[in-house]
Design a protein around this motif. Structure first.
Motif, PDB file in Angstrom:
ATOM      1  N   LEU A  86      77.612 142.293  43.459  1.00 19.41           N
ATOM      2  CA  LEU A  86      79.015 141.952  43.281  1.00 19.41           C
ATOM      3  C   LEU A  86      79.821 143.226  43.066  1.00 19.41           C
ATOM      4  O   LEU A  86      79.370 144.141  42.374  1.00 19.41           O
ATOM      5  CB  LEU A  86      79.175 141.028  42.072  1.00 19.41           C
ATOM      6  N   GLN A  88      83.779 145.039  42.209  1.00 18.45           N
ATOM      7  CA  GLN A  88      85.106 144.806  41.662  1.00 18.45           C
ATOM      8  C   GLN A  88      85.887 146.114  41.597  1.00 18.45           C
ATOM      9  O   GLN A  88      85.320 147.166  41.305  1.00 18.45           O
ATOM     10  CB  GLN A  88      85.012 144.205  40.260  1.00 18.45           C
ATOM     11  N   ASN A 134      84.363 139.807  44.286  1.00 20.10           N
ATOM     12  CA  ASN A 134      85.547 139.311  44.970  1.00 20.10           C
ATOM     13  C   ASN A 134      85.381 137.850  45.353  1.00 20.10           C
ATOM     14  O   ASN A 134      84.314 137.421  45.777  1.00 20.10           O
ATOM     15  CB  ASN A 134      85.812 140.152  46.228  1.00 20.10           C
ATOM     16  N   THR A 135      86.447 137.097  45.176  1.00 15.72           N
ATOM     17  CA  THR A 135      86.482 135.701  45.592  1.00 15.72           C
ATOM     18  C   THR A 135      87.747 135.497  46.417  1.00 15.72           C
ATOM     19  O   THR A 135      88.557 136.411  46.565  1.00 15.72           O
ATOM     20  CB  THR A 135      86.516 134.757  44.361  1.00 15.72           C
ATOM     21  N   ASP A 136      87.925 134.300  46.930  1.00 17.54           N
ATOM     22  CA  ASP A 136      89.131 134.016  47.717  1.00 17.54           C
ATOM     23  C   ASP A 136      90.392 134.042  46.861  1.00 17.54           C
ATOM     24  O   ASP A 136      91.472 134.342  47.337  1.00 17.54           O
ATOM     25  CB  ASP A 136      89.010 132.656  48.409  1.00 17.54           C
ATOM     26  N   GLY A 140      87.239 136.990  39.720  1.00 18.32           N
ATOM     27  CA  GLY A 140      85.936 137.336  40.257  1.00 18.32           C
ATOM     28  C   GLY A 140      84.937 136.215  40.059  1.00 18.32           C
ATOM     29  O   GLY A 140      85.267 135.150  39.529  1.00 18.32           O
ATOM     30  N   ALA A 141      83.704 136.474  40.460  1.00 16.95           N
ATOM     31  CA  ALA A 141      82.670 135.451  40.476  1.00 16.95           C
ATOM     32  C   ALA A 141      81.872 135.352  39.180  1.00 16.95           C
ATOM     33  O   ALA A 141      81.410 134.279  38.819  1.00 16.95           O
ATOM     34  CB  ALA A 141      81.716 135.725  41.639  1.00 16.95           C
TER      35      ALA A 141
END
Length: 167
Positions: A86, A88, A134-136, A140-141
């Motif tokens: 992941l 960021q 990153n998420t849509d 964040g995840a």
């Protein structure tokens, strides 16, 4: 709305003046936790972590990239994120109220961290809420804090070679 809070905090840090060591937030620090460490810390959600900071021209700001490989335990495992890499982006700013003079935040209320120790070989930070990945949408995840609202400290080391650790 929370984005404005981070901008105000960044401006406050700039207006308060940079600490003497502000330029030191430049470089890369990493850590990979072995199986024994992770077994002793079953709530830990990070297996590997890398923090790379790039100073701003004014000496009171920086940007940073954080890369985490989620551990297959704790809430990372329950979210199905164990083993995932992941990434960021963080905005960092000089802040005299921070123990080592720096704070970094994720946009869209993705949390923040306080750098509590910064020297030639080590960077240490603490957070009670910091989203990675990153998420849509915003944020964040994975929250790298082990439990909601409880501080966790990460101690990272500068790699000895020309490359930034395990990336």
């Amino acid at each position: 709305m929370r984005n404005i809070t981070y901008i105000k905090a960044a401006l406050t840090g700039v207006l308060m003046g940079a600490p003497a060591f502000a330029a030191d937030l430049d470089g890369c620090w990493t850590r990979a936790y072995d199986k024994d460490h992770l077994m002793g810390q079953p709530g830990q959600v990070v297996e590997k972590i890398m923090f790379g900071a790039f100073p701003g021209a004014d000496g009171t700001s920086a940007t940073a990239d954080m890369v985490v490989v989620a551990a297959n335990q704790g809430h990372a495992a329950s979210q199905g994120l164990g083993g995932q890499k992941l990434v960021q982006f963080l905005l960092c700013y000089a802040d005299k109220t921070a123990k080592a003079g720096w704070r970094c935040a994720v946009e869209c209320d993705g949390g923040s961290l306080e750098i509590t120790r910064l020297d030639e070989d080590m960077l240490e930070f603490r957070t009670d809420y910091l989203l990675i990945g990153n998420t849509d949408g915003c944020g964040g995840a994975l929250d790298i804090a082990e439990a909601p609202g409880q501080f966790v400290t990460y101690r990272l080391y500068r790699p000895s070679g020309p490359h930034c650790g395990w990336e």
